[in-house]
Design a protein around this motif. Structure first.
Motif, mmCIF file in Angstrom:
data_model
loop_
_atom_site.group_PDB
_atom_site.id
_atom_site.type_symbol
_atom_site.label_atom_id
_atom_site.label_comp_id
_atom_site.label_asym_id
_atom_site.label_seq_id
_atom_site.Cartn_x
_atom_site.Cartn_y
_atom_site.Cartn_z
ATOM 1 N N ASP A 6 0.852 -1.191 0.000
ATOM 2 C CA ASP A 6 0.000 0.000 0.000
ATOM 3 C C ASP A 6 0.888 1.242 0.000
ATOM 4 N N TYR A 7 1.312 1.653 -1.208
ATOM 5 C CA TYR A 7 2.190 2.817 -1.313
ATOM 6 C C TYR A 7 1.477 4.097 -0.893
ATOM 7 N N TYR A 8 0.169 4.171 -1.169
ATOM 8 C CA TYR A 8 -0.582 5.346 -0.722
ATOM 9 C C TYR A 8 -0.607 5.421 0.801
ATOM 10 N N GLY A 9 -0.740 4.266 1.436
ATOM 11 C CA GLY A 9 -0.740 4.230 2.897
ATOM 12 C C GLY A 9 0.599 4.657 3.468
ATOM 13 N N ILE A 10 1.680 4.188 2.843
ATOM 14 C CA ILE A 10 3.024 4.557 3.302
ATOM 15 C C ILE A 10 3.223 6.069 3.213
ATOM 16 N N LEU A 11 2.706 6.656 2.117
ATOM 17 C CA LEU A 11 2.865 8.101 1.904
ATOM 18 C C LEU A 11 1.764 8.908 2.590
ATOM 19 N N GLU A 12 0.795 8.181 3.201
ATOM 20 C CA GLU A 12 -0.331 8.825 3.887
ATOM 21 C C GLU A 12 -1.098 9.744 2.935
ATOM 22 N N ALA A 25 5.330 14.119 -0.844
ATOM 23 C CA ALA A 25 5.236 13.125 0.229
ATOM 24 C C ALA A 25 6.446 12.199 0.230
ATOM 25 N N ILE A 26 6.903 11.790 -0.954
ATOM 26 C CA ILE A 26 8.092 10.940 -1.056
ATOM 27 C C ILE A 26 9.309 11.670 -0.508
ATOM 28 N N LYS A 27 9.454 12.931 -0.873
ATOM 29 C CA LYS A 27 10.583 13.736 -0.399
ATOM 30 C C LYS A 27 10.567 13.873 1.121
ATOM 31 N N LYS A 28 9.391 14.149 1.664
ATOM 32 C CA LYS A 28 9.255 14.315 3.112
ATOM 33 C C LYS A 28 9.528 13.011 3.850
ATOM 34 N N THR A 29 9.012 11.913 3.303
ATOM 35 C CA THR A 29 9.188 10.616 3.961
ATOM 36 C C THR A 29 10.636 10.150 3.877
ATOM 37 N N GLU A 109 5.198 -2.181 11.247
ATOM 38 C CA GLU A 109 5.890 -3.025 10.278
ATOM 39 C C GLU A 109 5.396 -2.769 8.852
ATOM 40 N N ALA A 110 4.159 -2.255 8.723
ATOM 41 C CA ALA A 110 3.617 -1.938 7.399
ATOM 42 C C ALA A 110 4.036 -0.542 6.944
ATOM 43 N N GLY A 111 4.754 0.177 7.807
ATOM 44 C CA GLY A 111 5.225 1.515 7.452
ATOM 45 C C GLY A 111 4.200 2.605 7.663
ATOM 46 N N GLN A 112 3.078 2.278 8.343
ATOM 47 C CA GLN A 112 2.044 3.272 8.615
ATOM 48 C C GLN A 112 2.229 3.787 10.047
ATOM 49 N N TYR A 113 3.158 4.712 10.182
ATOM 50 C CA TYR A 113 3.614 5.116 11.511
ATOM 51 C C TYR A 113 2.608 5.998 12.250
ATOM 52 N N THR A 114 1.819 6.755 11.520
ATOM 53 C CA THR A 114 0.781 7.548 12.188
ATOM 54 C C THR A 114 -0.247 6.636 12.840
ATOM 55 N N ASN A 115 -0.693 5.612 12.110
ATOM 56 C CA ASN A 115 -1.626 4.634 12.680
ATOM 57 C C ASN A 115 -0.988 3.864 13.821
#
Length: 370
Positions: A6-12, A25-29, A109-115
């Protein structure tokens, strides 16, 4: 079947995000994960490498309209499939009968750190005595640059277990990132007493002392660490930074730039360059610095610091020629001296300054070391 990411999820981001929003978003992440290169946590460094790879994949995918179209077409179905797992839904979507700690771990582990952060907060509310809840909250906070929350979470965790070395390293790193170096050093010294075998504690301690202005101490620590752990990228980068500072500290300065004022400085910088060369692989910043300094030392030796024997021969030749011309007649001596003065004043000195400016920069061109 190929794993769905889920690349959209990773980039929020939402699926309808514009390419401009995606690039931002890619630059910020990427910036977020690059800051973790010096983290004392091996798992976080490994995860950062994995996420950087995911970001590269996302960059390629979203810049290819055909591939993005196919990805978007199957996105909803794939997301519904993984939605059966904790990391496929919002942490606020249901609140009862949920293992918040397990959810925080899955999101992380899925890279969704806000969640992951929100789930860990819920876990803490459910049971403030659960150390793992505070741990996942601290780890997610660190990756979100919420260093105040990292400090709070690890402090609460240490109330439950004061000998938790990992928590102390996270706390020290948070202090380090917020420029509270004295507090960072204090935590690292405690962690070192608990686990003397962890060399990464010493590596971070060397960085802290460097930023506290204890440059010689930091340099010696980094050299000792590199001798024992030459394959450690963290140690190697720290040593490179200390060596660059040490070399420039021995040089003279013109405004904000450094330059050479004597041969001793040139020789010292050459010694530092040789030490960096012996390390083999260095980071891009250091490699660029080596190229620049090598050019400066070569130019300084060529233009500034002529061999003493050559200077002696030139002086003897000048004197011999002077007496020969004097024997011929005074007029020739005067003409000779006049020519030498004119050439030196109007050609040698100005050209020396111009060449020096071109090769060493604006701040060094008036040093007079032609």
């Amino acid at each position: 079947m190929e794993e769905f990411v889920d690349y959209y999820g990773i980039l929020e981001l939402q699926k309808d995000a514009s390419i401009e929003d995606i690039e931002e978003a890619i630059k910020k992440t990427r910036k977020r994960f690059r800051r973790l290169e010096g983290s004392p946590d091996a798992e976080q460094r490994t995860n950062a490498e994995k996420m950087m790879q995911r970001l590269n994949e996302a960059d390629e995918l979203f810049h290819d309209e055909v591939r993005r179209g196919k990805y978007d077409a199957s996105y909803d179905a794939n997301k519904r499939e993984v939605g059966r797992e904790p990391h496929g839904e919002s942490p606020m979507s249901r609140t009862s009968g949920r293992d918040w700690v397990a959810d925080a771990k899955a999101y992380y582990e899925a890279g969704q750190y806000t969640n992951a952060f929100h789930s860990a907060c819920e876990a803490v509310r459910a049971d403030a005595s659960d150390g793992s809840a505070w741990l996942w909250r601290a780890r997610a906070s660190q990756l979100l640059d919420k260093y105040d929350d990292v400090i709070f979470s690890t402090s609460e965790l240490l109330k439950l277990d004061s000998d938790d070395v990992y928590a102390r390293k996270l706390l020290a790193f948070a202090y380090y990132m917020t420029d509270e170096y004295e507090k960072a050093e204090s935590q690292l010294l405690v962690a070192q007493k608990i686990d003397p075998s962890d060399y990464l504690i010493l590596a971070l301690l060397a960085d802290v002392r460097y930023y506290r202005g204890q440059y010689d101490v930091a340099l010696q620590m980094c050299r000792n660490l590199y001798e024992a752990h030459p394959d450690s990228e963290i140690v190697r980068n720290s040593l490179c930074r200390c060596l660059r500072h040490d070399a420039e500290d021995k040089m003279s300065s013109q405004g904000s730039k450094v330059c050479f004022a004597n041969l001793k400085q040139v020789e010292y910088v050459e010694k530092v360059i040789a030490e960096l060369d012996s390390m083999g692989k260095v980071n891009s910043e250091t490699a660029k610095w080596v190229v620049q300094m090598r050019g400066m030392t070569e130019w300084a030796r060529k233009r500034h610091f002529v061999n003493q024997e050559d200077i002696g021969k030139a002086i003897i030749g000048f004197i011999v020629l002077f007496f020969i011309l004097a024997a011929v007649g005074a007029v020739y001596v005067l003409i000779y001296v006049a020519i030498v003065v004119v050439v030196v004043m109007f050609e040698v000195f100005p050209e020396g300054w111009r060449i020096n400016k071109r090769n060493l920069g604006d701040a060094a061109w008036k040093t007079g070391l032609q």
